[in-house]
Design a protein around this motif. Structure first.
Motif, PDB file in Angstrom:
ATOM      1  N   MET A  70       0.728  -1.328  -0.012  1.00 50.51           N
ATOM      2  CA  MET A  70      -0.059  -0.171  -0.017  1.00 50.51           C
ATOM      3  C   MET A  70       0.989   1.207   0.044  1.00 50.51           C
ATOM      4  N   ARG A  71       1.830   1.261   0.829  1.00 49.83           N
ATOM      5  CA  ARG A  71       2.714   2.425   1.046  1.00 49.83           C
ATOM      6  C   ARG A  71       3.660   2.456  -0.550  1.00 49.83           C
ATOM      7  N   ALA A  72       4.068   1.248  -0.805  1.00 42.58           N
ATOM      8  CA  ALA A  72       4.793   1.444  -2.115  1.00 42.58           C
ATOM      9  C   ALA A  72       4.068   2.077  -3.160  1.00 42.58           C
ATOM     10  N   GLU A 120      -4.226  14.982  -2.746  1.00 43.68           N
ATOM     11  CA  GLU A 120      -4.289  14.145  -3.862  1.00 43.68           C
ATOM     12  C   GLU A 120      -4.181  12.533  -3.228  1.00 43.68           C
ATOM     13  N   LEU A 121      -3.543  12.582  -2.328  1.00 49.56           N
ATOM     14  CA  LEU A 121      -3.196  11.108  -1.867  1.00 49.56           C
ATOM     15  C   LEU A 121      -4.093  10.499  -0.635  1.00 49.56           C
ATOM     16  N   GLU A 122      -4.822  11.577  -0.187  1.00 44.91           N
ATOM     17  CA  GLU A 122      -5.669  11.508   0.800  1.00 44.91           C
ATOM     18  C   GLU A 122      -5.108  10.899   1.987  1.00 44.91           C
ATOM     19  N   VAL A 123      -3.909  11.334   2.359  1.00 44.20           N
ATOM     20  CA  VAL A 123      -3.082  11.107   3.554  1.00 44.20           C
ATOM     21  C   VAL A 123      -3.159  12.689   4.452  1.00 44.20           C
ATOM     22  N   SER A 124      -2.205  12.352   5.453  1.00 41.71           N
ATOM     23  CA  SER A 124      -2.067  13.654   6.220  1.00 41.71           C
ATOM     24  C   SER A 124      -0.843  14.434   5.760  1.00 41.71           C
ATOM     25  N   VAL A 153       8.224  11.506   1.802  1.00 39.33           N
ATOM     26  CA  VAL A 153       9.289  12.222   0.967  1.00 39.33           C
ATOM     27  C   VAL A 153      10.797  12.071   1.328  1.00 39.33           C
ATOM     28  N   LEU A 154      10.708  11.871   2.655  1.00 41.98           N
ATOM     29  CA  LEU A 154      12.043  11.340   3.502  1.00 41.98           C
ATOM     30  C   LEU A 154      12.399   9.941   2.795  1.00 41.98           C
ATOM     31  N   ALA A 155      11.472   9.045   2.848  1.00 42.70           N
ATOM     32  CA  ALA A 155      11.802   7.735   2.067  1.00 42.70           C
ATOM     33  C   ALA A 155      12.215   7.678   0.893  1.00 42.70           C
ATOM     34  N   LEU A 156      11.572   8.637   0.008  1.00 38.80           N
ATOM     35  CA  LEU A 156      11.987   8.756  -1.383  1.00 38.80           C
ATOM     36  C   LEU A 156      13.544   9.304  -1.518  1.00 38.80           C
ATOM     37  N   SER A 157      13.935  10.242  -0.598  1.00 35.76           N
ATOM     38  CA  SER A 157      15.301  10.685  -0.852  1.00 35.76           C
ATOM     39  C   SER A 157      16.174   9.525  -0.414  1.00 35.76           C
ATOM     40  N   ALA A 158      15.840   9.010   0.865  1.00 32.83           N
ATOM     41  CA  ALA A 158      16.670   7.931   1.185  1.00 32.83           C
ATOM     42  C   ALA A 158      16.940   6.937   0.005  1.00 32.83           C
TER      43      ALA A 158
END
Length: 320
Positions: free
Chosen positions: A1-3, A27-31, A39-44
């Motif tokens: 789901m997170r992926a 857009e993503l319907e999240v907080s 964003v931190l996960a994508l940067s890592a």
């Protein structure tokens, strides 16, 4: 789901350029907190997401970075054909695949073509339901849609002069004037059912093989035309003024209007024509003729002519 959410976040930035955390969260319907963590996960993971500070700031991808993760899965490819019907797609439980496929399509387009989608959306819109229709979608619509997509047999309870149980091979769903219909095979017969009259649905787990030559639009058009023809059990004889001839299609069913126009005789010196009009019943004909006002005259049957004459007398008394 997170992926899947991370991929969608990259696709949004790829297609739109700079977006704020608030816009991404909507857009993503999240907080917004979830957006920060993503964003931190994508940067890592090596995705060059850059945060611009300031009033016009937000997140963007650095250096023209483009992901190749734009392939459509099966659900999204099927949802592509419903992209112009967001309301019905949502009712069938396909709202998220439609949104996802739209993001992937926008991400795959060159920058100069991305505005084409927005231009089309701002200029053309299909409003399928009728006026004043704010009812909730039928309770079992999403389950029926899943069975239709997967070609799965189902057992349903249907309300019609009591409740009956039917084992159905669901071939398709049709939205007609804001009302959903299920088209399915029961035994050797293809039948249609109003979805809002279905009281319960259970998937049998078994699959079925539909006929390769079955065409849902053609079947529905033929069935709808046959339904109208079966409704038109009576025939009346009328005279129509020139204006009555013009508004005929707006007063009666199109097949009845066409039959009446085809049967019309030569116009008299005032342009009036005599013709035969198929109707559902004399009571329905009475309602139709009231809509014509003075632009139509009933010649036969005498009982209907007398009934309209009485209505005209009452109207005269009312407005005198």
């Amino acid at each position: 789901m997170r992926a899947a959410r991370l991929i969608n976040l990259v696709l949004l930035l790829q297609s739109r350029g700079t977006m704020t955390a608030t816009e991404l969260a909507a857009e993503l319907e999240v907080s917004e907190r979830t957006v920060y963590r993503d964003v931190l996960a994508l940067s890592a993971a090596g995705v060059p997401v850059y945060a611009e500070q300031g009033r016009a700031g937000g997140y963007r991808l650095v250096g023209g970075y483009r992901t190749r993760l734009t392939g459509l899965n099966r659900d999204e490819a099927e949802a592509l054909f419903l992209a112009g019907l967001p309301g019905p797609a949502r009712d069938m439980g396909l709202g998220e695949p439609v949104r996802s496929v739209r993001r992937k399509m926008l991400a795959a387009l060159p920058a100069g073509l991305r505005e084409a989608s927005e231009r089309a959306g701002q200029r053309f819109h299909l409003d399928a339901p009728g006026w004043f229709d704010d009812t909730e979608p039928p309770e079992h619509l999403a389950a029926l849609a899943r069975a239709v997509w997967q070609d799965r047999m189902l057992t349903m309870r249907y309300r019609r002069d009591g409740e009956v149980t039917r084992t159905v091979a669901p071939y398709g769903l049709v939205l007609k004037n804001g009302v959903w219909y299920l088209v399915g095979r029961v035994g050797d017969d293809l039948r249609s059912y109003r979805v809002d009259r279905i009281a319960g649905v259970e998937e049998d787990g078994a699959s079925f093989v539909r006929e390769t030559d079955f065409d849902l639009p053609s079947f529905w058009a033929e069935r709808a035309a046959g339904f109208v023809r079966r409704m038109l059990r009576e025939t009346i004889t009328i005279r129509l003024s020139p204006h009555g001839q013009r508004i005929l299609r707006h007063v009666v069913e199109p097949p009845a209007a066409q039959e009446a126009l085809d049967a019309a005789g030569e116009p008299d010196p005032d342009g009036w024509v005599r013709t035969r009009l198929p109707v559902e019943s004399i009571d329905v004909a009475y309602t139709y003729l009231l809509r014509f006002g003075p632009e139509a005259e009933v010649l036969e049957p005498p009982a209907l002519r007398a009934r309209l004459a009485e209505a005209a007398r009452r109207l005269g008394d009312l407005y005198r």
